[in-house]
Motif scaffolding. Sequence first.
Motif, PDB file in Angstrom:
ATOM      1  N   GLU A 452       0.848  -1.205   0.000  1.00 12.39           N
ATOM      2  CA  GLU A 452       0.000   0.000   0.000  1.00 12.39           C
ATOM      3  C   GLU A 452       0.884   1.256   0.000  1.00 12.39           C
ATOM      4  N   VAL A 453       1.870   1.269  -0.876  1.00  9.08           N
ATOM      5  CA  VAL A 453       2.848   2.355  -0.901  1.00  9.08           C
ATOM      6  C   VAL A 453       2.197   3.702  -1.184  1.00  9.08           C
ATOM      7  N   GLN A 454       1.053   3.703  -1.875  1.00 10.04           N
ATOM      8  CA  GLN A 454       0.408   4.969  -2.217  1.00 10.04           C
ATOM      9  C   GLN A 454      -0.099   5.721  -0.990  1.00 10.04           C
ATOM     10  N   PRO A 487      -4.982  12.349   1.572  1.00  7.65           N
ATOM     11  CA  PRO A 487      -4.779  13.454   0.623  1.00  7.65           C
ATOM     12  C   PRO A 487      -3.349  13.501   0.109  1.00  7.65           C
ATOM     13  N   GLY A 488      -3.170  14.338  -0.909  1.00  7.52           N
ATOM     14  CA  GLY A 488      -1.832  14.562  -1.434  1.00  7.52           C
ATOM     15  C   GLY A 488      -1.318  13.418  -2.286  1.00  7.52           C
ATOM     16  N   GLY A 489      -0.076  13.545  -2.722  1.00  4.43           N
ATOM     17  CA  GLY A 489       0.517  12.513  -3.554  1.00  4.43           C
ATOM     18  C   GLY A 489       1.932  12.884  -3.951  1.00  4.43           C
ATOM     19  N   PHE A 490       2.592  11.962  -4.640  1.00  3.47           N
ATOM     20  CA  PHE A 490       3.961  12.186  -5.086  1.00  3.47           C
ATOM     21  C   PHE A 490       4.253  11.231  -6.230  1.00  3.47           C
ATOM     22  N   ARG A 491       5.371  11.451  -6.874  1.00  2.56           N
ATOM     23  CA  ARG A 491       5.852  10.533  -7.902  1.00  2.56           C
ATOM     24  C   ARG A 491       7.111   9.847  -7.388  1.00  2.56           C
ATOM     25  N   LEU A 492       7.348   8.645  -7.840  1.00  4.00           N
ATOM     26  CA  LEU A 492       8.536   7.919  -7.387  1.00  4.00           C
ATOM     27  C   LEU A 492       9.816   8.655  -7.756  1.00  4.00           C
ATOM     28  N   THR A 493       9.785   9.382  -8.873  1.00  3.25           N
ATOM     29  CA  THR A 493      10.979  10.143  -9.252  1.00  3.25           C
ATOM     30  C   THR A 493      11.282  11.232  -8.231  1.00  3.25           C
ATOM     31  N   ASP A 494      10.256  11.711  -7.500  1.00  8.02           N
ATOM     32  CA  ASP A 494      10.501  12.696  -6.448  1.00  8.02           C
ATOM     33  C   ASP A 494      11.344  12.104  -5.323  1.00  8.02           C
TER      34      ASP A 494
END
Length: 705
Positions: A452-454, A487-494
């Motif tokens: 559940e990494v998201q 809420p929120g989010g990110f990309r793995l490249t971040d």
Amino acid sequence: MGAGGAGSRRAQDARRQERLLREHWQAARRLARRWKEAGEDEQRVLAQLLVLTARGWRLLVDRQWTGAGPGSGTGARTKSANADMLLVGPGGVFVIEVTAGAEPGQERSAALLAATKAAESAVASLGMSPVAVQPLMVFAGRSIDAGLGRIRLLGEHEIGPVLLSQRHRLRAESVRAIADHLERMFPGHAGSAIDHQVSHAGPEPHRQDSPDGLFDLEGLRDAALKAAMAAPIEQWMTFLHPDQVALVRRNWAGPARISGPAGTGKTVVALHRAAYLARRTTGRILYVTFANNLPRVQSTFLGTMAPAVADRVDFRSLHSWAQEFLQERGIPVRLHREKAETAFSLAWKHVGRESRLAALDPAPAYWHEEIDYVIKGRGLTRFEEYATLPRLRRRTSLGRTHRRAMWELYEEYEARRGERGVHDFNDVLSLALAEASRRRERPLYAAVIVDEVQDLTLVGVRLLHALVGDAPNGLLLVGDGQQTVYPGGFRLTDADIDIRGDRGQVLRTNYRNSKQILDAALTVVADDSFVDLDGLRTPGRRDVDLTYHDGDVVRVTGPTVEAHDGQLLAALRSLPDGALADTALLCPSLRAIGHYHRLLTQAGIPVCQLEHYDGRAADTVKLGTYRRAKGLEFKNVFLPRYDAVFTDATPNGSPGGAPAGTPAVGTEPSEAARERAELLRSRLFVAMTRARDLLWLGSVGPSRS
């Protein structure tokens, strides 16, 4: 029948079973003597195993693998892939090396592991997980039960009871099919074939050179009884789709990710991967989730699925692990949620409430989330970083002046939190990341698996990446952006995680939900596209292949809450005996949890809160929030008043209903309100897709028929 009669009958059954065991043992001894290459000690071990064939096991003796060995030419065979014996039975596949020596020996152990790897490859095409293939080294003339890495070391007295005490993984037809397949893949050496089925022959005369004591009849009876009484484990603990097995056994050159829609078996693959890595490394494996209830359940599942390596895998929630990590290194952690909440309330009162932010959304919860998931969740420390940051999954557009006001609120919160000398949850992860990045000692873990990494923040993902870096097979990220419940989010490249080529795998077959259940769930999120961890926008309705066709959706509407709850109780009571063990009642809020806990308890229906559920079967309804149900599945799922969360408008900060600021009917919702509604739909989607056979949806209001 009286107690005396029942006792006499049990005694007769025991004597009959003992007589049959003696007959099988004697018949097996006669067959074992045909194995001319073996000495007397090894023949006794073979006889032990031949006895099992009368109970549905299949034994293949003196086999050689037909596959090519490493560095060999086409069709070549390697001596290291030979197997003394392959045993297939209800407990799985066992690759057995028999020795009369006192020590395992490095060469002999390496040969056994090579044969085991060959057997894993052979059964992978049948969808059999590597956890069901076990190497055993049996010592003739010795008594031992120990481990040597992945290999289990057993004496001739222990082998029979140990095998019979294994949990049943395979049905009779599976045993036959797998044994036939292995017989083709591992043909016998010329001249080594023996009959591998013990008949129900009569006993041979008692001989001094084959004492019954060599075969522990009492221990074998006890082991067989325990195995018969044990409940069968889930099919997924042994069999996976061949594509899933390939991911379990994949050798990745660096960080990898497994994604896919709900019900595609991502967690199942992750658990099998943990067991697979634990058998092949000397270090420990860390299996991390965000929710603190999931590690208990997953630990139970792995203990059932692969008990030999269960103690090599640490199942932890991210924040509990981070706190322990810091404490072990003498770094003080002053986590105090209530005082941190007070600090934010005061910051909002003095800085936020009269700022530009209140005009966009007067609910302080939205701006608290901005701090938790965007500013501190991403580890931002300077306004310049925040001023131009793409705020993934945040709908409310913020210009520079609004971001300046937000940064002032953040700084006020930090100052007031510092005055109280406490940390919040984000601080714990930031401190752990700094410590993990500073220390360059030997890695704590051979591998880290994140389920559940998201649901993690960017700082949380960076922390876990820092533990293993880009080592081969070091970091596995498992999850699906559509099932984000925060809420929120990110990309793995971040996070400076580069998933290249085949290190990003997508599962596309749903093994859990029927078409009816999945269609009902997808209707909720069909219009909600989402940005996944790869940065790509993905439509809410995705195409998946379905394999399960028996599920049903039941919709119930009551004119009042009392009528609705009465129908809920009637539906629960109508379930077959024992069905409550695989039944969940899920709610959107803590307030609703309290209501339904009282309702079920007063009705005499046993309840287990999901926060206390450990994965063990118990005839109770599992009660929890939508978010607590992440990563779980149940045969029956009940969602009472599932649509009320979209219409209720309780004061902000209360445990039930939608947040304050939800617009009245007929008004245009704000972007913040749209974001909240989207998040609520995502949580409802997660809850609905937990159901395998029955999804019960309850509503209160006029009948829709």
